[in-house]
Design a protein around this motif. Structure first.
Motif, PDB file in Angstrom:
ATOM      1  N   ALA A 264      -6.032   0.372  -7.465  1.00  0.00           N
ATOM      2  CA  ALA A 264      -5.403  -0.884  -7.072  1.00  0.00           C
ATOM      3  C   ALA A 264      -5.324  -1.803  -8.272  1.00  0.00           C
ATOM      4  CB  ALA A 264      -6.208  -1.559  -5.964  1.00  0.00           C
TER       5      ALA A 264
ATOM      6  N   ALA B 103     -11.261   1.692   0.259  1.00  0.00           N
ATOM      7  CA  ALA B 103     -10.136   0.766   0.340  1.00  0.00           C
ATOM      8  C   ALA B 103     -10.421  -0.382   1.307  1.00  0.00           C
ATOM      9  CB  ALA B 103      -8.859   1.517   0.736  1.00  0.00           C
TER      10      ALA B 103
ATOM     11  N   ILE C  45       0.850  -1.194   0.000  1.00  0.00           N
ATOM     12  CA  ILE C  45       0.000   0.000   0.000  1.00  0.00           C
ATOM     13  C   ILE C  45       0.883   1.239   0.000  1.00  0.00           C
ATOM     14  CG2 ILE C  45      -1.833   1.217   1.224  1.00  0.00           C
ATOM     15  CD1 ILE C  45      -2.483  -1.496   2.574  1.00  0.00           C
TER      16      ILE C  45
ATOM     17  N   VAL D 278      -1.702  -1.033  -4.080  1.00  0.00           N
ATOM     18  CA  VAL D 278      -2.765  -0.072  -3.802  1.00  0.00           C
ATOM     19  C   VAL D 278      -2.150   1.313  -3.657  1.00  0.00           C
ATOM     20  CG1 VAL D 278      -4.562   0.600  -2.156  1.00  0.00           C
ATOM     21  CG2 VAL D 278      -4.148  -1.823  -2.640  1.00  0.00           C
TER      22      VAL D 278
END
Lengths: 416, 416
Positions: free
Chosen positions: A138, A164, A64, A147
């Motif tokens: 993503a 998310a 992420i 992401v």
């Protein structure tokens, strides 16, 4: 599932800001049982960012990123990740419309570099940015999911909560649900709360109990893991009952809300209005109340009476009271609350007077604050509180105490 | 010199705390011109910590660790680094005495695991811990320097200031300094600012130019690298002059400050006072002004006149004006600023009235805001601004515009 978080931004490496996005994301992922193994911060540099991406891809299932989605030349997260995962970039029409609308509304010409913000991967998922311009996104590549989230917390937090998190949950191998109840406390500190629930917290497994302190309030999130929401509710119920038995007097609400929202809601529900007279909080109470959309239906107004003259001239506090009891006193708090109520014709009047610091005032110590709550038909309540911390913290806590006591007073029945 | 910072602690990966140590260390290192290229957070796990150490050693000259020096089993930074750099551990007698004294003073028996805290590398440098028990330390290995610092900020901050900083400075090959000027802007967005400085930013090397947006303001940091501060100043000077030539009208200050601090400072300097009448900002302007310590010397007070009744009853706006021009109008903003000034006997009066949203008001669009500034002896200034974003953003931006225009008006000479 192994996750890691990469924050991109030279301002982090220069120490201009703390990496609070990683903290927030870690909390969120912990709630749904995704383990975070590394946080990395890397600057706005393509080569070092690529090195970081490769390492993360080699060891994590979920990578992420936060930051580097903006309009300027040093925003390069999207371009670098796209290159690594062999993906093209296309303009997202919804995002482009939002960006154009933003500039239209402000009546200024959009510069060309803003179009860059509307670019997204040509595959995968797009997360709308409800509070800013650059969307999140993503995509999967060779077994890892990448992401991308915006850097400003005011954009990242709502995007994570709304878009998310459901996406992260969809990645989990077993389709278990994670269901939470959030209890919101005021008037008790995090460590005192933890002390009184220590046996529950230590013995926790499912549900888990996580206290968080934020903006002078404490929140307790009780999260259960089960096959259905109903089963999770059944696991939460006995734990929540026990917590309410022990600490119910400090709980002011449940769920994602705040003291000012709950107060405005309570006033609206009963068709009541409010007004405030503030000395040491200097407009903070009014500012919190009016931050709630639709508060104009209940907020009559307020007076920031920072000086003794203003307390006398604008809120009719007798000179004698200011000289004998002092501006920082029970009597002044009482009269401020009662007079502001009459002056603005509201059902409820609240007042705050105290010493925010850093220097003492009237030979009274920093942190001593009096709060008054005058409600039609009830005797005026005056509370003395003693607060610690910086000027900022004392003002923040005092303002919230005023909202808390007003709320408790309005919901009669409840202990105060 | 390339540095990186490794924070060790599972509590960071769970989001229980933010990595403020890395922020603090980065600021300190930037001050002395040591570039930080990575921050990493790793949990209390020997294998992953070792992997992180190896990577850092392969790419950095200076590797700084925080955390994992405590007495418990999961404190393993010292042991793991010692193993990597092939160094033994010995008891530091000064640290051991401090630990024993601590327990004697509190009248409690010392448990054996506390002795572990007094262990240090058998070579290199030891940093005393003046505010806790575990000392810091540093040693060199194969061309990289490894520095270990305690995790609690109350121990790390003073240790860095007193002992680690002189040590870092002693490592510098050439005594180069990094020196910055920070320019603070209002009334211009980040992307518009960059567009107008693009040629300077693209051609940057020494000095570098970095724009940064925070809390509705834009900041530009111009940083030069040189042998002395004076030489760095000489490098910055022509670049800053060019920036000021292009965008001087938007620059309100230099250095670490804020609009409200600069305004309070300006008022104090001239012995002037201020008062405000706020509608849509609901107390935000007063709250910002009073957040500055010592603002009581210049702030007379304020009125939050959220309703038309409050505008009429408290700030004497004629009903006719409210009905004909409307509450959200140039005329109302003008009278609010003039009347609040007279009412509170201040030198300057500021007003804000507009539509914060989410719904329009008086059939006027969300984001339309009028700001009034009445200063003794000058014609009253009224500005119309059109703002975008959430209610929170509109209120925040409108409040800052009010401070900005008041500041510009007080510093006559400057263009407005």
């Amino acid at each position: 599932m192994r996750a890691e978080i990469i924050a991109v931004g030279t301002e982090l490496l220069l120490g201009q800001i703390a990496n609070t996005n990683a903290q927030f994301l870690s909390q969120k992922l912990a709630e749904i049982g995704i383990g975070v193994y590394f946080h990395t911060v890397v600057g706005d540099n393509t080569e070092r960012l690529m090195e970081t991406i490769k390492l993360a891809a080699s060891r994590s299932d979920l990578v992420i990123f936060s930051g580097g989605l903006g309009p300027t030349q040093d925003d390069l997260t999207k371009e670098t990740v796209a290159s690594y995962i062999e993906t093209g970039l296309v303009t997202d029409s919804v995002a482009m419309e939002r960006i154009e609308a933003f500039f239209r509304q402000r009546g200024i010409v959009m510069t060309q570099n803003n179009c860059k913000q509307a670019l997204v991967f040509d595959r995968g998922v797009v997360f709308p940015n409800d509070t800013g311009m650059a969307p999140g996104m993503a995509a999967e590549y060779k077994g890892s999911t990448f992401v991308l989230l915006p850097g400003p917390p005011s954009e990242l937090y709502p995007m994570v909560d709304r878009y998310a998190m459901p996406f992260f949950i969809s990645l989990l191998p077993e389709r278990q649900v994670f269901h939470s109840h959030v209890l919101r406390f005021y008037g008790i500190g995090e460590s005192a709360l933890e002390e009184r629930l220590l046996d529950l917290i230590e013995g926790q497994d499912n549900p888990t109990i996580a206290p968080y302190a934020k903006e002078f309030e404490v929140t307790l999130r009780v999260t259960a893991r089960a096959n259905t929401v109903e089963q999770a509710e059944q696991l939460i119920e006995p734990v929540e009952t026990e917590i309410r038995k022990r600490l119910g007097e400090f709980i002011y609400a449940e769920g994602e809300t705040s003291l000012h929202e709950v107060l405005v809601e309570e006033l609206k529900k009963n068709g009541k209005t409010i007004a405030c007279a503030e000395s040491c909080t200097g407009g903070k109470v009014a500012s919190l109340i009016t931050s709630v959309p639709g508060s104009s239906a209940v907020m009559r107004g307020g007076i920031v009476c920072y000086t003794n003259d203003a307390k006398h001239d604008l809120v009719d506090i007798p000179r004698e009271v200011l000289e004998t009891d002092g501006a920082i006193s029970e009597q002044t708090a009482k009269l401020l609350a009662e007079n502001i109520r009459h002056k603005l014709g509201s059902d409820c009047g609240i007042s705050v007077t105290g010493v925010a610091g850093p220097d003492p005032s009237e030979e009274k110590p920093v942190g001593l604050v009096y709060i008054g709550v005058a409600v039609d038909g009830l005797p005026t309540l005056v509370k003395e509180v003693r607060l610690a911390g910086s000027r900022h913290a004392i003002v923040g806590r005092a303002a919230k105490f005023a909202l808390f006591y007003a709320l408790q007073r309005l919901k009669k029945g409840e202990r105060i």
